[in-house]
Design a protein around this motif. Structure first.
Motif, PDB file in Angstrom:
ATOM      1  N   LEU A   4       0.824  -1.205   0.000  1.00  0.00           N
ATOM      2  CA  LEU A   4       0.000   0.000   0.000  1.00  0.00           C
ATOM      3  C   LEU A   4       0.861   1.259   0.000  1.00  0.00           C
ATOM      4  CD1 LEU A   4      -2.822  -1.001   2.517  1.00  0.00           C
ATOM      5  CD2 LEU A   4      -2.823  -1.187   0.013  1.00  0.00           C
ATOM      6  N   ARG A   7       2.254   1.961  -3.424  1.00  0.00           N
ATOM      7  CA  ARG A   7       1.171   2.272  -4.358  1.00  0.00           C
ATOM      8  C   ARG A   7       0.303   3.426  -3.845  1.00  0.00           C
ATOM      9  NH1 ARG A   7      -0.317  -2.865  -7.334  1.00  0.00           N
ATOM     10  NH2 ARG A   7       1.268  -4.372  -6.753  1.00  0.00           N
ATOM     11  N   GLN A   8       0.809   4.179  -2.910  1.00  0.00           N
ATOM     12  CA  GLN A   8       0.041   5.224  -2.242  1.00  0.00           C
ATOM     13  C   GLN A   8      -0.589   6.212  -3.218  1.00  0.00           C
ATOM     14  OE1 GLN A   8       2.084   6.757   1.137  1.00  0.00           O
ATOM     15  NE2 GLN A   8       0.659   8.414   1.457  1.00  0.00           N
ATOM     16  N   GLU A  10      -1.547   5.585  -6.222  1.00  0.00           N
ATOM     17  CA  GLU A  10      -2.410   4.911  -7.200  1.00  0.00           C
ATOM     18  C   GLU A  10      -3.855   4.802  -6.748  1.00  0.00           C
ATOM     19  OE1 GLU A  10      -0.728   1.110  -8.227  1.00  0.00           O
ATOM     20  OE2 GLU A  10       1.293   1.955  -8.349  1.00  0.00           O
ATOM     21  N   GLY A  11      -4.152   5.190  -5.531  1.00  0.00           N
ATOM     22  CA  GLY A  11      -5.505   5.047  -5.009  1.00  0.00           C
ATOM     23  C   GLY A  11      -5.672   3.712  -4.309  1.00  0.00           C
ATOM     24  N   ALA A  12      -6.923   3.271  -4.227  1.00  0.00           N
ATOM     25  CA  ALA A  12      -7.228   2.036  -3.504  1.00  0.00           C
ATOM     26  C   ALA A  12      -6.657   0.819  -4.234  1.00  0.00           C
ATOM     27  CB  ALA A  12      -8.730   1.893  -3.337  1.00  0.00           C
ATOM     28  N   VAL A  13      -6.149  -0.124  -3.437  1.00  0.00           N
ATOM     29  CA  VAL A  13      -5.568  -1.355  -3.972  1.00  0.00           C
ATOM     30  C   VAL A  13      -6.404  -2.522  -3.464  1.00  0.00           C
ATOM     31  CG1 VAL A  13      -3.494  -2.798  -4.054  1.00  0.00           C
ATOM     32  CG2 VAL A  13      -3.268  -0.305  -3.912  1.00  0.00           C
ATOM     33  N   VAL A  42      -5.356   1.977   7.803  1.00  0.00           N
ATOM     34  CA  VAL A  42      -5.807   1.938   6.410  1.00  0.00           C
ATOM     35  C   VAL A  42      -7.286   2.307   6.351  1.00  0.00           C
ATOM     36  CG1 VAL A  42      -4.123   0.156   5.733  1.00  0.00           C
ATOM     37  CG2 VAL A  42      -6.442  -0.523   6.375  1.00  0.00           C
ATOM     38  N   SER A  44     -10.787   1.666   3.762  1.00  0.00           N
ATOM     39  CA  SER A  44     -11.272   0.750   2.731  1.00  0.00           C
ATOM     40  C   SER A  44     -12.470   1.351   2.026  1.00  0.00           C
ATOM     41  CB  SER A  44     -11.635  -0.606   3.346  1.00  0.00           C
ATOM     42  OG  SER A  44     -12.700  -0.467   4.257  1.00  0.00           O
ATOM     43  N   TYR A  52      -8.110  -1.011  -0.600  1.00  0.00           N
ATOM     44  CA  TYR A  52      -7.508  -0.449   0.602  1.00  0.00           C
ATOM     45  C   TYR A  52      -6.461   0.579   0.220  1.00  0.00           C
ATOM     46  CZ  TYR A  52      -9.723  -4.281   3.057  1.00  0.00           C
ATOM     47  OH  TYR A  52     -10.651  -5.152   3.579  1.00  0.00           O
ATOM     48  N   ARG A  53      -6.306   1.549   1.106  1.00  0.00           N
ATOM     49  CA  ARG A  53      -5.249   2.552   0.949  1.00  0.00           C
ATOM     50  C   ARG A  53      -4.844   3.009   2.340  1.00  0.00           C
ATOM     51  NH1 ARG A  53      -7.939   8.249  -0.239  1.00  0.00           N
ATOM     52  NH2 ARG A  53      -9.697   7.968   1.134  1.00  0.00           N
TER      53      ARG A  53
END
Length: 139
Positions: A4, A7-8, A10-13, A42, A44, A52-53
């Protein structure tokens, strides 16, 4: 957490993405993500763009925050915090030993953020401890 963090922007993962990237069973990961969500680490979102982010920037989340959210107190003895223990007689020196151990573990874990880990740039005190040859020995 590191998936996460990197990928911060990139939005939700999706949990499935994290599970596959880290070779973690999806159900196991969902439990951890639930603990992290309840701990405010996090956020969601549901839906097609859900996932999730991080709830705040990676530079503001320490390893200690995550350990506490998932496992509770960082150091415990017989399931209790060291400050809740009492020893008598010859065992009295154990209490300051456990408190010192907790203080040092906290110092390391509170001094490392997920931004540090995501960039591979650990703080100097941690690098220094890890550079000691004795740190790598298993006595």
């Amino acid at each position: 957490m590191l998936e996460l963090a990197v990928r911060q922007d990139e939005g939700a993962v999706k949990a499935e993405t994290v599970a596959a990237a880290q070779v973690i069973p999806h159900k196991f990961l969902e439990g951890i993500l639930g603990d992290l969500r309840r701990g405010g680490i996090v956020d969601s979102r549901r839906g097609g763009n859900g996932g999730y982010r991080l709830a705040r920037p990676a530079a503001e989340i320490t390893v200690a925050d995550v350990v506490r959210a998932v496992d509770g107190p960082i150091v415990s003895v017989r399931g209790e915090r060291p400050t809740g223990l009492a020893y008598t007689g010859p065992a009295e020196p154990l209490l300051p030993l456990w408190v010192a151990l907790r203080a040092n573990v906290r110092k390391v874990l509170e001094g490392v953020t997920f931004a540090d880990l995501a960039t591979g740039e650990l703080p100097e005190p941690v690098r220094g401890l890890a550079a000691e040859p004795a740190a790598w020995e298993n006595p």
